[in-house]
Design an enzyme around this catalytic site. Structure first.
Site, PDB file in Angstrom:
ATOM      1  CB  SER A 113      -0.951  -0.034   1.190  1.00  9.41           C
ATOM      2  OG  SER A 113      -1.857   1.012   1.098  1.00  9.41           O
ATOM      3  CG  HIS A 114       0.741   3.661   3.506  1.00 12.07           C
ATOM      4  ND1 HIS A 114      -0.208   2.749   3.881  1.00 12.07           N
ATOM      5  CD2 HIS A 114       1.571   3.795   4.548  1.00 12.07           C
ATOM      6  CE1 HIS A 114       0.041   2.358   5.123  1.00 12.07           C
ATOM      7  NE2 HIS A 114       1.123   2.973   5.558  1.00 12.07           N
ATOM      8  CG  ASP A 277      -3.485   3.729  -0.999  1.00 17.49           C
ATOM      9  OD1 ASP A 277      -4.324   3.559  -1.916  1.00 17.49           O
ATOM     10  OD2 ASP A 277      -3.316   2.922  -0.079  1.00 17.49           O
ATOM     11  CG  ASP A 279      -3.377  -0.802  -1.776  1.00 19.44           C
ATOM     12  OD1 ASP A 279      -3.258   0.379  -1.385  1.00 19.44           O
ATOM     13  OD2 ASP A 279      -3.916  -1.688  -1.100  1.00 19.44           O
ATOM     14  CG  ASP A 281      -6.474   0.432  -0.046  1.00 15.68           C
ATOM     15  OD1 ASP A 281      -5.662   1.371  -0.101  1.00 15.68           O
ATOM     16  OD2 ASP A 281      -6.295  -0.583   0.656  1.00 15.68           O
ATOM     17  NE  ARG A 282      -4.323   4.016   2.994  1.00 16.79           N
ATOM     18  CZ  ARG A 282      -3.366   4.870   3.348  1.00 16.79           C
ATOM     19  NH1 ARG A 282      -3.673   5.991   3.978  1.00 16.79           N
ATOM     20  NH2 ARG A 282      -2.127   4.605   3.062  1.00 16.79           N
ATOM     21  CE  LYS A 376      -7.488   1.185   3.418  1.00 18.78           C
ATOM     22  NZ  LYS A 376      -7.172  -0.169   3.870  1.00 18.78           N
TER      23      LYS A 376
HETATM   24  C1  VG1 Z   1      -2.850   1.962   8.503  1.00 16.98           C
HETATM   25  C2  VG1 Z   1      -4.082   2.799   8.781  1.00 16.98           C
HETATM   26  C3  VG1 Z   1      -5.320   1.929   8.759  1.00 16.98           C
HETATM   27  C4  VG1 Z   1      -5.402   1.197   7.427  1.00 16.98           C
HETATM   28  C5  VG1 Z   1      -4.109   0.429   7.192  1.00 16.98           C
HETATM   29  C6  VG1 Z   1      -4.076  -0.255   5.849  1.00 16.98           C
HETATM   30  O1  VG1 Z   1      -2.714   0.984   9.513  1.00 16.98           O
HETATM   31  O2  VG1 Z   1      -3.970   3.444  10.021  1.00 16.98           O
HETATM   32  O3  VG1 Z   1      -6.451   2.729   8.971  1.00 16.98           O
HETATM   33  O4  VG1 Z   1      -6.486   0.309   7.415  1.00 16.98           O
HETATM   34  O5  VG1 Z   1      -2.997   1.315   7.254  1.00 16.98           O
HETATM   35  O6  VG1 Z   1      -4.310   0.649   4.834  1.00 16.98           O
HETATM   36  P1  VG1 Z   1      -1.722   1.133  10.765  1.00 16.98           P
HETATM   37  O7  VG1 Z   1      -1.820  -0.168  11.500  1.00 16.98           O
HETATM   38  O8  VG1 Z   1      -0.382   1.425  10.206  1.00 16.98           O
HETATM   39  O9  VG1 Z   1      -2.231   2.289  11.553  1.00 16.98           O
HETATM   40  V1  VG1 Z   1      -3.545   0.436   3.372  1.00 16.98           V
HETATM   41  O10 VG1 Z   1      -4.054   1.535   2.334  1.00 16.98           O
HETATM   42  O11 VG1 Z   1      -1.962   0.381   3.828  1.00 16.98           O
HETATM   43  O12 VG1 Z   1      -4.035  -1.151   2.897  1.00 16.98           O
HETATM   44 CO    CO Z   2      -3.784   1.038   0.497  1.00 18.09          CO
END
Ligand code: VG1
Ligand code: CO
Length: 543
Positions: A113-114, A277, A279, A281-282, A376
């Site tokens: 993801s990010h 982001d 992937d 989803d955000r 998401k």
């Molecule tokens: C973070 C965010 C959470 C989100 C997760 C995955 O997790 O706070 O809200 O669901 O990333 O998103 P954490 O445990 O680092 O707070 V993504 O777009 O990385 O799949």
């Molecule tokens: Co993501």
């Protein structure tokens, strides 16, 4: 066919975090690591025998090689079919859609993801279930157990499969269907939103900038926004997915999407800005000079979703993760629909969506989505915003001002302390936990603690219990601070501090959030001794 059964040592301790397993790319590339984890997944879900899986990823470094390995292992483990996105490029929400649409047994999503991409950065792998959503805790626990006991994995000896041509091919006994990743997703969006109204909006001169941050949404956004909805060419910037995301963090917030923020606050700013982001989803939403916090975005979408054809019958309920501000709850109350509060991570929304209890869900980290998939969905949020703007004829800034006047404004911010020494972070949380019984009634500046606890969740649908989901300190006067350790980092610990303060005075709605939250920020530091313990004098990232 030649199936190799490879003897291997367990890869103990590979526990999936908030969103699958994330590690340094080099760890994933180490001999047997990916193979062991994939076998642990296939064992953890029972078996692969006769099953159909969707496979694709966000295009980061090692995506192509990892997909080939997963294909060879799925075939060796008896899978009947794999549905693979062309060139292996698939956004997380589009993967969720494919899993559901083709009624498959689940899917492998390759993404961190990010987190930044590249050989020296991060890689990730997540298994989604047949409902299209992230594996539940029960399944991720079963996978984790397998990582500790695994002694062998099965892999087919075969050439790489060409994933460039759409169509059907074979990998030994397993059928591989290579699909256009954008087409099915586009059809789904066209069902939910008033594409004609959005088309007319662009035709009338409305301008937007979408920053794909060199990640997976580029092709989706260019096709849907520019080709289908008629936004001018160049509306999408950084639209070509790159293995290292151009060296950036594909995290849609004002810090990492600073190019977009510059455009939206600069001269000649367009009407609307958005980013997504790694992937897909955000999302980040920003009007001309008006950044919308994700918690406010969720509240606004909840209030206006009925304007889009897919939600014209209203919403069954809204769900938010615990650290997300209570702005959406206030809207739910005015609509007379239930509001749910879940632990962080999309997997906890799955049961509510499946049971029809919630229609829209969201997280403070800029994830919003609905019952159309079980993830998401960044572009979905952007399209719903466009639909609302087209229907109301109002700007982002006016929509938000009207919203606050009606429901109050939940000033909100998240402070992240990254790569903190794990021992320091854990003892900070341990000490906070032990101080909980004494906090109630204590005052920090003008703020008095009304309640303090560690969030635990009982799923109202399947009854499962999840504990240790963040420490919350509530103050009199609708203010709150939440402390939580991230479950997606790959280096040390990331301490997240979530700050919130409700404002209901009509003439107090235009303050700078950090200023409006200054008392809560000071109280948070006094309670957790963040600066003293971490040796940092300020957060690494403020969103
Ligand atoms: C973070 C965010 C959470 C989100 C997760 C995955 O997790 O706070 O809200 O669901 O990333 O998103 P954490 O445990 O680092 O707070 V993504 O777009 O990385 O799949
Ligand atoms: Co993501």
């Amino acid at each position: 066919m030649l199936i190799n059964t490879v003897q291997t040592a367990p890869i103990a301790g590979q526990k999936a975090g908030t969103s699958g397993l994330r590690r340094k790319t080099r760890d994933f590339m180490a001999p047997h690591f990916l193979e062991n984890y994939v076998q642990a997944i296939l064992d953890g879900i029972g078996s692969a025998d006769g099953k159909t899986f969707v496979i694709g990823g966000d295009g980061r470094y090692f995506n192509p090689q990892a997909i080939q390995t997963i294909l060879r292992m799925a075939a060796a483990n008896g899978a009947a079919k794999a549905i693979v996105a062309q060139n292996g490029l698939l956004s997380t929400p589009a993967a969720s859609n494919l899993i559901r649409q083709y009624k498959t047994d689940g899917g492998f999503i390759l993404s961190a993801s990010h987190n930044p991409g590249g050989i020296d950065e991060d890689f990730g792998l997540k298994f989604n279930m047949s409902n299209g959503g992230p594996a539940t805790e029960a399944i991720t626990d079963a996978i984790f157990t397998r990582t500790k006991e695994i002694t062998e994995y099965k892999v087919l000896e075969a050439q790489d499969v060409d994933l460039e041509q759409i169509g059907t091919t074979q990998l030994d006994d397993m059928t591989i269907e290579i699909v256009d990743p954008v087409a099915d997703y586009e059809n789904l969006m066209a069902e939910l939103f008033d594409f004609d109204a959005i088309h007319a909006l662009f035709k009338g001169g409305f301008r937007m900038t979408f920053d794909a941050m060199h990640a997976i949404t580029g092709p989706y956004a260019i096709h849907i926004l520019e080709d289908v909805l008629g936004a001018p060419t160049g509306t999408v910037i950084n639209g070509t997915p790159l293995p290292d995301f151009g060296g950036g963090h594909p995290d849609p917030n004002p810090i990492w999407a600073h190019e977009l923020m510059g455009i939206m606050t600069g001269p000649n700013a367009p009407d609307f800005g958005a980013a997504s982001d790694g992937d897909g989803d955000r999302n980040m939403i920003v009007g001309r000079g008006a950044y919308v916090t994700p918690s406010d975005s969720l509240a606004l979408l909840t209030a206006h979703a009925h304007l889009a054809p897919g939600y014209k019958g209203g919403l069954a309920g809204v769900a938010r993760s615990m650290p997300t501000s209570t702005a959406a709850d206030r809207v739910a109350k005015s609509l007379g629909i239930p509001a749910f509060e879940t632990p962080t991570g999309w997997k906890f929304f799955g049961t509510l969506l499946d049971a029809g209890k919630a229609t829209i869900c969201g997280e403070e980290s800029a994830g919003t989505g609905s019952n159309h998939v079980r993830e998401k969905d960044g572009l979905w949020a952007v399209l719903l915003w466009l639909n609302i703007i087209a229907s109301t004829g109002k700007s982002v800034a006016d929509l938000m001002t009207d919203h606050w006047q009606r429901h109050g404004r939940n000033y909100y911010s998240r402070h992240d302390y990254e790569a903190v020494d794990s021992d320091i972070a854990n003892s900070l949380m341990d000490d906070l936990r032990s101080s909980l019984p004494n906090l109630t009634g204590q005052s920090f500046g003008d703020l008095t603690v009304s309640k303090a606890d560690e969030f635990a969740y009982d799923d109202p649908v399947d009854g499962s219990h999840t504990s240790g989901q963040g420490i919350r300190v509530m103050f009199e006067g609708d203010a709150r601070v939440v402390f939580r350790l991230s479950g997606t980092g790959t280096q040390g610990a990331t301490l997240r501090v979530y700050l919130e303060q409700l404002e209901t005075e009509a003439d107090q709605m235009k303050k700078d959030p950090q200023e409006a939250l200054s008392a809560v920020i000071a109280a948070a530091d006094a309670i957790a001794q963040i600066r003293t313990r971490t040796g940092r004098d300020k957060p690494d990232v403020i969103t």
